[in-house]
Design a protein around this motif. Sequence first.
Motif, short mmCIF file in Angstrom:
data_model
loop_
_atom_site.label_atom_id
_atom_site.label_comp_id
_atom_site.label_asym_id
_atom_site.label_seq_id
_atom_site.Cartn_x
_atom_site.Cartn_y
_atom_site.Cartn_z
N ARG A 1 0.83 -1.21 0.00
CA ARG A 1 0.00 0.00 0.00
C ARG A 1 0.87 1.27 0.00
O ARG A 1 0.60 2.22 -0.73
CB ARG A 1 -0.92 0.00 1.22
CG ARG A 1 -2.05 -1.01 1.13
CD ARG A 1 -2.76 -1.12 2.46
NE ARG A 1 -3.84 -2.10 2.40
CZ ARG A 1 -4.46 -2.57 3.49
NH1 ARG A 1 -4.10 -2.15 4.70
NH2 ARG A 1 -5.44 -3.44 3.36
N LEU A 2 1.90 1.27 0.85
CA LEU A 2 2.79 2.43 0.90
C LEU A 2 3.49 2.64 -0.46
O LEU A 2 3.66 3.78 -0.93
CB LEU A 2 3.85 2.24 2.00
CG LEU A 2 3.33 2.35 3.44
CD1 LEU A 2 4.44 1.96 4.42
CD2 LEU A 2 2.85 3.76 3.74
N PHE A 3 3.88 1.54 -1.07
CA PHE A 3 4.55 1.63 -2.36
C PHE A 3 3.62 2.23 -3.43
O PHE A 3 4.01 3.13 -4.20
CB PHE A 3 5.02 0.24 -2.79
CG PHE A 3 5.56 0.20 -4.18
CD1 PHE A 3 6.84 0.65 -4.46
CD2 PHE A 3 4.79 -0.28 -5.23
CE1 PHE A 3 7.34 0.62 -5.75
CE2 PHE A 3 5.28 -0.31 -6.52
CZ PHE A 3 6.56 0.13 -6.77
N LEU A 4 2.36 1.76 -3.45
CA LEU A 4 1.42 2.25 -4.47
C LEU A 4 1.06 3.72 -4.23
O LEU A 4 0.92 4.50 -5.18
CB LEU A 4 0.16 1.38 -4.47
CG LEU A 4 0.34 -0.05 -4.98
CD1 LEU A 4 -0.97 -0.83 -4.88
CD2 LEU A 4 0.83 -0.05 -6.42
N ILE A 5 0.93 4.11 -2.95
CA ILE A 5 0.62 5.52 -2.67
C ILE A 5 1.80 6.41 -3.08
O ILE A 5 1.63 7.49 -3.66
CB ILE A 5 0.28 5.71 -1.18
CG1 ILE A 5 -1.02 4.95 -0.83
CG2 ILE A 5 0.12 7.20 -0.85
CD1 ILE A 5 -1.34 4.94 0.65
N ALA A 6 3.02 5.95 -2.78
CA ALA A 6 4.21 6.71 -3.20
C ALA A 6 4.28 6.80 -4.72
O ALA A 6 4.65 7.85 -5.28
CB ALA A 6 5.47 6.04 -2.65
N LEU A 7 3.91 5.71 -5.39
CA LEU A 7 3.91 5.72 -6.86
C LEU A 7 2.90 6.74 -7.40
O LEU A 7 3.17 7.47 -8.36
CB LEU A 7 3.59 4.32 -7.38
CG LEU A 7 3.54 4.15 -8.90
CD1 LEU A 7 4.88 4.49 -9.53
CD2 LEU A 7 3.09 2.75 -9.28
N ALA A 8 1.73 6.81 -6.75
CA ALA A 8 0.70 7.75 -7.18
C ALA A 8 1.18 9.20 -7.03
O ALA A 8 1.00 10.04 -7.92
CB ALA A 8 -0.59 7.54 -6.38
N PHE A 9 1.83 9.52 -5.91
CA PHE A 9 2.33 10.88 -5.71
C PHE A 9 3.48 11.20 -6.68
O PHE A 9 3.64 12.35 -7.11
CB PHE A 9 2.80 11.06 -4.26
CG PHE A 9 1.68 11.44 -3.32
CD1 PHE A 9 1.22 12.74 -3.27
CD2 PHE A 9 1.09 10.48 -2.50
CE1 PHE A 9 0.18 13.09 -2.41
CE2 PHE A 9 0.06 10.82 -1.65
CZ PHE A 9 -0.41 12.12 -1.60
N THR A 10 4.28 10.17 -7.02
CA THR A 10 5.35 10.40 -8.00
C THR A 10 4.78 10.74 -9.37
O THR A 10 5.26 11.65 -10.06
CB THR A 10 6.24 9.15 -8.10
OG1 THR A 10 6.76 8.85 -6.80
CG2 THR A 10 7.39 9.38 -9.06
#
Length: 602
Positions: A59-68
């Motif tokens: 989940r943290l990875f996907l949220i970070a990907l979305a902000f990137t």
Amino acid sequence: MKFINPSWLWLLLLIPGLYIALVFHEKRRQKKFEQFAKIPLWSTIVPDFTAGAGLAKGRLFLIALAFTIFALARPQWGTHEETAHVTGLDIMVVLDLSNSMEVEDVSPNRLKKAKHLVRSLAERLRGDRIGLIAFAGSSFIASPLTNDLEYISSTLEILGSQSITSQGTDTAGALEAARRGLERGAEDTAPVPDGKTFPSRVILLITDGEDQEGGATEQAAELNKSDIKLYIIGVGTQKGGPIPMRDADGNLHGYKKDRKGEPVISTFKPDQLTALAAAGGGKYWNATQDEQEIEEMLTDLNALNRTEYTERRYLVHEDRFQFPLAIAVILLFLELAVATSRKPAKLLLVLFIFGSFLPTQPASAESAVPLDSYFENRKGLEAFNDGKIEEAKKHFGAAQAIDPTRPELEFNQGVIRLQEGDVDSAVRSFDQAARLSQSNPQVSGQALYNLGGALSKKGDVPNAIRSYLGAISKAHQAKDFQLGEDARKNLELLIQQQQQKKKQEQQQKDEQDKKEQQEKQKKEKEKEDQKSKENEQKKEKDQKEPKQFEEPKESRKRQFRSPKLSPEDAERVMAELKNREKELHKRLKKQQGTSSGVQKDW
């Protein structure tokens, strides 16, 4: 909020799918682990294992990907003012379109070589404005000063010796037209601040040197006094050649002859052009095959003063990609603290590094607008939509006073003036908007479309047709198919009206000619009747009067009778009269002088 690269946002659609795949993977992994050991035994077998850690990591990875991805789209909000300094040169090209430019003593001919020289120069200019004057026996502005090199190139394509009906070579008139074009271009720019000067102005004359009108050297000297440099490129060879005559399809059907029937040989006069360039304070070059003269001219042009002659204040939107990027980095570190594998984190770090080194694009014209001008224009649009024409005119005028070079503001002024019925002012506004928006085909196309309509109302059909053709070209560049279709329909209607008008004028002319012919015949008949009547009256009068003796004509021709002169004296008198008559004829011939030379039209 707006985005500079909104196409990156499409990647956000992948996030839900990736999350579903992550949940499915975690559940499948847990089931396989349950087959190895029961859930209560997991903490004993693997003390460091935490149930759900993999899902949290994902989940943290996907949220970070979305902000990137959000950062890569380059969000902007908030504004600040910036000042831009404008510098450059104004170059007016004067192109000879006389018949002598069709001579083929250079390959492929003088005119085509001259056009290629203009294109080569335009392609090497950076930030300078270039205009185009075409001339022969008369001259006209083919293109005002502009940065649109595509427009210059397309204008060159359609220019030829047939573009000017008045043939000859009036170099002085062409230089004067170029001077006026430069002055008009200077007036079209923003007002010059105190202490600033206009940029250097240059005239480039491309010709074969056959100046038949005279006055060019004096005009060049006047340009030099006005701080306008005159550069000249001569096209041709000293041997020269005959002037080919071609039909509309380009087929050769002979060579031009003078009024005596002798072939015309057009010669190249570099000495005259060298003297003309010296009078204008510039330089002269012969056109060569490798066009080295263009490089030498650019070296001279680069040495001229590209003066900073105006300042413009712009409203620039702030880049805010740093905030989502910072959030993505924080989430990455949190993911690393939870995750057992760092490979996904490394992948995201690569993505982050790629995004952080993306070049920052300059603000576009739409994102850089003077603040006060923007708000005044907005108020004007609201008033215009409410039908408050006077109020709209006031706000549009205030916006234009702040930013006089913005084409949209000039366009709005044209709409207001056309609404008020001031067609002449509307024509000027739309023409100015079209020239200011050369780099924006959407605005330029709409301005040319409205300009065509205003010119049609004014009755200037040829320029209206030219404006509609320009609107069609700009609509094609902007991919505005509706504008192109509307311009094409108006153009067809205008051409039909013009043809119908010409037909009516021809009919009126034929009727007038017929009427004049009838009146002429009537007057001739009346004159003949009057003459016949006078003859009858004379005949009746002769019949009433007694006839006198008349000497036979044959006798009068052969003898001279006088009661005081002898035949010998009479012959001497007649001989003296003949001598005097001969002397009179000689004096008349001397007074008439010799006939003038054959007028040149090449």
